[in-house]
Write a protein that holds these residues in place. Structure first.
Motif, short mmCIF file in Angstrom:
data_model
loop_
_atom_site.label_atom_id
_atom_site.label_comp_id
_atom_site.label_asym_id
_atom_site.label_seq_id
_atom_site.Cartn_x
_atom_site.Cartn_y
_atom_site.Cartn_z
N ARG A 1 68.10 11.04 13.34
CA ARG A 1 67.08 12.05 13.10
C ARG A 1 65.78 11.38 12.63
NH1 ARG A 1 70.70 11.91 8.95
NH2 ARG A 1 69.85 11.64 6.84
N HIS A 2 64.70 12.15 12.67
CA HIS A 2 63.42 11.65 12.19
C HIS A 2 63.46 11.54 10.66
CE1 HIS A 2 59.07 11.57 11.39
NE2 HIS A 2 58.99 11.04 12.59
N ASP A 3 62.86 10.47 10.16
CA ASP A 3 62.92 10.26 8.70
C ASP A 3 61.76 10.89 7.94
OD1 ASP A 3 60.79 8.61 9.27
OD2 ASP A 3 61.74 6.77 8.58
N ALA B 1 64.48 8.27 20.17
CA ALA B 1 65.30 7.38 19.36
C ALA B 1 66.27 6.57 20.20
CB ALA B 1 66.09 8.20 18.33
N GLY C 1 57.62 8.84 10.34
CA GLY C 1 57.31 8.19 11.61
C GLY C 1 58.42 7.31 12.14
N SER D 1 65.84 11.41 24.26
CA SER D 1 65.29 11.33 22.91
C SER D 1 64.61 9.98 22.71
CB SER D 1 66.41 11.50 21.89
OG SER D 1 66.00 11.08 20.61
N ARG E 1 57.32 13.81 16.53
CA ARG E 1 58.08 13.42 15.35
C ARG E 1 59.49 14.01 15.36
NH1 ARG E 1 54.59 14.52 10.10
NH2 ARG E 1 56.29 13.29 9.21
N CYS E 2 60.09 14.09 16.54
CA CYS E 2 61.43 14.65 16.65
C CYS E 2 62.26 13.78 17.59
CB CYS E 2 61.39 16.09 17.17
SG CYS E 2 63.00 16.92 17.13
N VAL E 3 63.54 13.63 17.28
CA VAL E 3 64.44 12.85 18.12
C VAL E 3 65.70 13.65 18.47
CG1 VAL E 3 63.62 10.64 17.25
CG2 VAL E 3 65.51 11.78 16.08
N CYS F 1 58.64 22.38 15.20
CA CYS F 1 58.21 21.31 16.11
C CYS F 1 57.08 21.82 17.02
CB CYS F 1 59.38 20.81 16.95
SG CYS F 1 60.31 19.48 16.18
N VAL G 1 63.02 6.52 12.23
CA VAL G 1 64.30 7.17 12.53
C VAL G 1 65.29 6.87 11.41
CG1 VAL G 1 66.24 7.25 14.13
CG2 VAL G 1 63.92 7.04 15.02
#
Length: 218
Positions: free
Chosen positions: A13-15, A106, A18, A104, A183-185, A202, A20
């Motif tokens: 997930r996004h931390d 990520a 900026g 994704s 800013r999403c994975v 989002c 992961v």
């Protein structure tokens, strides 16, 4: 939909800064995830057989299915690495499912080839053995797994693998999307053909970002 497969996917997930975050990065985080998702594991395995405590009260702290006792599961680096391996297979096949759209962010550079991902997922699920139907008098039909492993680790990995297989072989696979927000994975299921983002937050964030970019262009 197969909730357990999505839960394992969502450990990436996004931390908020900026980068992961990895919900399985340590043994402690992995154990926390396993405990939190015990009901979903039990659901895949066929549901817990509730034990009775003295006086007839259910032993809610003892979830068991086919001998699957979470208290007997010792989480160490080996278990964590095996779970991370199955997660990588799930996310690699999620990426294939959303293709030709980008996966994704990520997963960039971290994806397994399809043959390896399929083999890893199938090997994990093989531990469960074969599905059998149980239909107790006065109850509802239940699918349980028989003839497979009884070790907690194998059952855990098998449940994750089976969850991924059930989802990817279902019509819901066609609704799978990777959220394109900067800013999403996350991977998510599209509820409406017009849905672009995994969540309203989002979408709002991306609209603000695009407005800012246009305003300051040039």
């Amino acid at each position: 939909m197969a909730p357990l497969a999505f839960e394992i996917s969502a450990t990436i997930r996004h931390d908020g800064q900026g980068g992961v975050a990895d919900g399985l990065a340590t043994v402690e985080l992995t154990e926390t995830w396993i405990r939190a998702n015990a009901p979903l594991v039990e659901e895949v395995l066929g549901g817990p057989s509730v034990e009775e405590m003295p006086g007839g009260s259910p032993a809610s702290s003892s979830l068991r299915s086919r001998g699957f006792d979470f208290s007997a599961l010792v989480v160490d680096d080996g278990v964590r690495e095996q779970l991370v391996g199955v997660r990588r297979a799930v996310r690699s096949l999620f990426a294939r499912a959303v293709s030709p759209a980008p996966p994704s962010k990520a997963d960039d550079g971290r994806l397994l080839d399809s043959a390896t991902a399929l083999r890893r997922l199938n090997e994990a699920a093989d531990a469960l053995g074969s599905a059998q139907l149980e239909w107790p008098d006065g109850g509802e039909p239940i699918v349980r797994w028989a003839g497979g492993a009884t070790e907690p680790v194998e059952l855990l990995l098998g449940a994750v693998g089976r969850s991924g297989i059930d989802f990817l072989a279902s019509p819901d696979r066609l609704r799978l999307r990777a959220c394109p927000a900067a800013r999403c994975v996350k991977y998510f299921l599209q509820d409406d053909p017009r849905q672009t983002w995994c969540s309203p937050s989002c979408g709002n964030r991306e609209r603000v970002n695009r407005h800012y970019q246009r305003k300051h262009a040039g």
